[in-house]
Motif scaffolding. Structure first.
Motif, PDB file in Angstrom:
ATOM      1  N   HIS A   1       9.638   5.292  13.171  1.00 27.10           N
ATOM      2  CA  HIS A   1      10.425   6.452  12.768  1.00 27.10           C
ATOM      3  C   HIS A   1       9.529   7.663  12.604  1.00 27.10           C
ATOM      4  N   VAL A   2      10.166   8.792  12.446  1.00 23.86           N
ATOM      5  CA  VAL A   2       9.481  10.062  12.218  1.00 23.86           C
ATOM      6  C   VAL A   2      10.009  10.658  10.926  1.00 23.86           C
ATOM      7  N   ILE A   3       9.108  11.248  10.143  1.00 26.64           N
ATOM      8  CA  ILE A   3       9.486  12.050   8.988  1.00 26.64           C
ATOM      9  C   ILE A   3       9.133  13.497   9.328  1.00 26.64           C
ATOM     10  N   ALA A   4      10.079  14.412   9.151  1.00 22.62           N
ATOM     11  CA  ALA A   4       9.852  15.791   9.575  1.00 22.62           C
ATOM     12  C   ALA A   4      10.474  16.760   8.581  1.00 22.62           C
ATOM     13  N   ASP A   5      10.104  18.050   8.750  1.00 18.51           N
ATOM     14  CA  ASP A   5      10.632  19.076   7.866  1.00 18.51           C
ATOM     15  C   ASP A   5      12.098  19.379   8.157  1.00 18.51           C
ATOM     16  N   GLY A   6      12.602  18.962   9.324  1.00 14.42           N
ATOM     17  CA  GLY A   6      13.996  19.200   9.676  1.00 14.42           C
ATOM     18  C   GLY A   6      14.437  18.237  10.765  1.00 14.42           C
ATOM     19  N   PRO A   7      15.698  18.312  11.182  1.00 13.68           N
ATOM     20  CA  PRO A   7      16.225  17.414  12.231  1.00 13.68           C
ATOM     21  C   PRO A   7      15.670  17.803  13.595  1.00 13.68           C
ATOM     22  N   ALA A   8      14.417  17.444  13.865  1.00 16.10           N
ATOM     23  CA  ALA A   8      13.702  17.885  15.060  1.00 16.10           C
ATOM     24  C   ALA A   8      14.348  17.351  16.337  1.00 16.10           C
ATOM     25  N   ASP A   9      14.168  18.114  17.422  1.00  8.66           N
ATOM     26  CA  ASP A   9      14.669  17.672  18.721  1.00  8.66           C
ATOM     27  C   ASP A   9      13.710  16.664  19.326  1.00  8.66           C
TER      28      ASP A   9
ATOM     29  N   SER B   1       0.849  -1.192   0.000  1.00 10.21           N
ATOM     30  CA  SER B   1       0.000   0.000   0.000  1.00 10.21           C
ATOM     31  C   SER B   1       0.880   1.236   0.000  1.00 10.21           C
ATOM     32  N   SER B   2       0.333   2.340  -0.496  1.00 12.91           N
ATOM     33  CA  SER B   2       1.112   3.577  -0.538  1.00 12.91           C
ATOM     34  C   SER B   2       0.181   4.777  -0.610  1.00 12.91           C
ATOM     35  N   ASP B   3       0.713   5.924  -0.229  1.00  7.03           N
ATOM     36  CA  ASP B   3       0.020   7.206  -0.337  1.00  7.03           C
ATOM     37  C   ASP B   3       0.980   8.219  -0.937  1.00  7.03           C
ATOM     38  N   ARG B   4       0.427   9.115  -1.725  1.00  5.82           N
ATOM     39  CA  ARG B   4       1.195  10.246  -2.223  1.00  5.82           C
ATOM     40  C   ARG B   4       0.763  11.460  -1.411  1.00  5.82           C
ATOM     41  N   VAL B   5       1.697  12.073  -0.707  1.00  5.57           N
ATOM     42  CA  VAL B   5       1.350  13.164   0.201  1.00  5.57           C
ATOM     43  C   VAL B   5       2.201  14.389  -0.096  1.00  5.57           C
ATOM     44  N   ARG B   6       1.631  15.543   0.208  1.00  4.97           N
ATOM     45  CA  ARG B   6       2.345  16.808   0.054  1.00  4.97           C
ATOM     46  C   ARG B   6       2.106  17.633   1.308  1.00  4.97           C
ATOM     47  N   ILE B   7       3.176  18.010   1.971  1.00  6.64           N
ATOM     48  CA  ILE B   7       3.082  18.735   3.226  1.00  6.64           C
ATOM     49  C   ILE B   7       4.082  19.886   3.200  1.00  6.64           C
ATOM     50  N   GLY B   8       3.717  21.000   3.816  1.00  6.18           N
ATOM     51  CA  GLY B   8       4.610  22.137   3.894  1.00  6.18           C
ATOM     52  C   GLY B   8       4.562  22.784   5.260  1.00  6.18           C
ATOM     53  N   GLY B   9       5.358  23.799   5.441  1.00  8.73           N
ATOM     54  CA  GLY B   9       5.401  24.476   6.728  1.00  8.73           C
ATOM     55  C   GLY B   9       6.159  23.652   7.758  1.00  8.73           C
ATOM     56  N   ARG B  10       5.771  23.794   9.007  1.00 10.31           N
ATOM     57  CA  ARG B  10       6.380  23.015  10.090  1.00 10.31           C
ATOM     58  C   ARG B  10       5.547  21.768  10.312  1.00 10.31           C
ATOM     59  N   TRP B  11       6.158  20.613  10.198  1.00 15.15           N
ATOM     60  CA  TRP B  11       5.408  19.368  10.358  1.00 15.15           C
ATOM     61  C   TRP B  11       6.315  18.258  10.851  1.00 15.15           C
TER      62      TRP B  11
END
Length: 310
Positions: free
Chosen positions: A73-81, A17-27
């Motif tokens: 795991h986590v996927i994030a906009d940057g190397p979050a603390d 299964s899969s999803d195509r996603v688009r996210i912006g900003g802080r997430w």
């Protein structure tokens, strides 16, 4: 069949299964540990993969990452603390929000936006081939010019299918996802400096030839002498090289593989036990049952009842 194909087929169940996603900003989105394998492909932009207990991985456009053991795991906009990671939104919730129920943590447009394919494969880990078992927790395949051309082509095709949803997409997308898994594992194996036993095993011409013969016809009346002739070497040479690289003698590997193949057939088919026995090289159902019970601690019938067709 070949070793890589058989190793994947032995554990693959159900449909990917899969999803195509688009996210912006802080997430920041969390993926819980999963009894299977997860993957992400970055189609546009960049983000960070933060595996539980592992080092952060920066992902850029065209990068693919496979988590073959289903690590959380986590996927994030940057190397979050750590605090930001703890507040990560479950991925399923993030996807639901993107489908119109409520806005995500930021707009899906702008210079910080990232577009990804995120998906997973169902795996039966009860009988994992050692090739699959030694894959690292995170397989990162960066997008570099000239590298992994087959993988790049599969990613392009998958992205277009999920974007356009042409007729036949319900067949094309799962097939491309299966192809993506093969290409990710293959790309890992041929990458320079890849650690592990099995890249070396399949890189050795003698051992690779012997394995190819065994996997092509596991039911044949193999002997070490016949297998050595197939590989073009003497019996002692084959026995020494095969055992040193694979970790068990050729005939011991063949027995192990026949029983694992029998387990796959019991799980995925309704074939009578006599048919399964013949397909994996056992003369009678009794002979298969005796060996199967010795290897797995249960009878073929009970195994089939518990495993069942996927």
């Amino acid at each position: 069949m070949d070793v890589v194909s058989d190793a994947i087929s032995a554990v693959r169940i159900g449909r990917p299964s899969s999803d195509r996603v688009r996210i912006g900003g802080r997430w920041c989105a969390r993926f819980a540990p999963y009894e299977g394998a997860g993957f992400h492909v970055v189609l546009q932009g960049g983000c960070w993969l933060l595996p539980d207990g592992g080092a952060p991985v920066s992902l850029g456009t065209g990068d693919a990452v496979l988590l073959p053991h289903g690590a959380g795991h986590v996927i994030a906009d940057g190397p979050a603390d750590a605090e930001a990671v703890a507040r990560a939104v479950p991925f399923e919730e993030a996807v639901a929000r993107r489908r119109g129920r409520e806005p995500v943590t930021g707009p899906g447009d702008g210079p910080g936006a990232v577009e990804m394919l995120c998906g997973k494969y169902r795996l039966d880990r009860s009988r994992t081939h050692p090739l699959m078992a030694e894959l690292p927790q995170v397989v990162h395949l960066p997008n570099r010019v000239g590298s992994h051309p087959e993988l790049r082509s599969a990613i392009d095709l998958l992205g277009r299918e999920m974007d356009e949803r042409q007729p036949g997409a319900c067949i094309a997308v799962p097939s491309l996802l299966d192809l993506l898994l093969v290409y990710m594992i293959r790309s890992w194996m041929v990458a320079e400096g890849t650690p592990g036993t099995w890249p070396a095993v399949l890189g050795d011409p003698v051992t690779a030839a012997a394995l190819r013969a065994l996997h092509s016809d596991p039911a044949a009346a193999w002997t070490t002498e016949r297998l050595a002739a197939e590989a073009g070497v003497s019996r002692p040479t084959l026995a020494r090289r095969f055992t040193s690289l694979v970790g068990r003698p050729p005939m011991a590997y063949l027995t192990w593989w026949r029983l694992n193949l029998a387990a796959t057939l019991l799980r995925d088919s309704d074939d009578p036990l006599a048919t399964v026995a013949r397909r994996v090289g056992y003369a009678t159902p009794y002979a298969l049952s005796h060996a199967f019970n010795r290897e797995f601690g249960t009878t073929p019938g009970r195994y089939r009842t518990l495993a069942g067709p996927a």
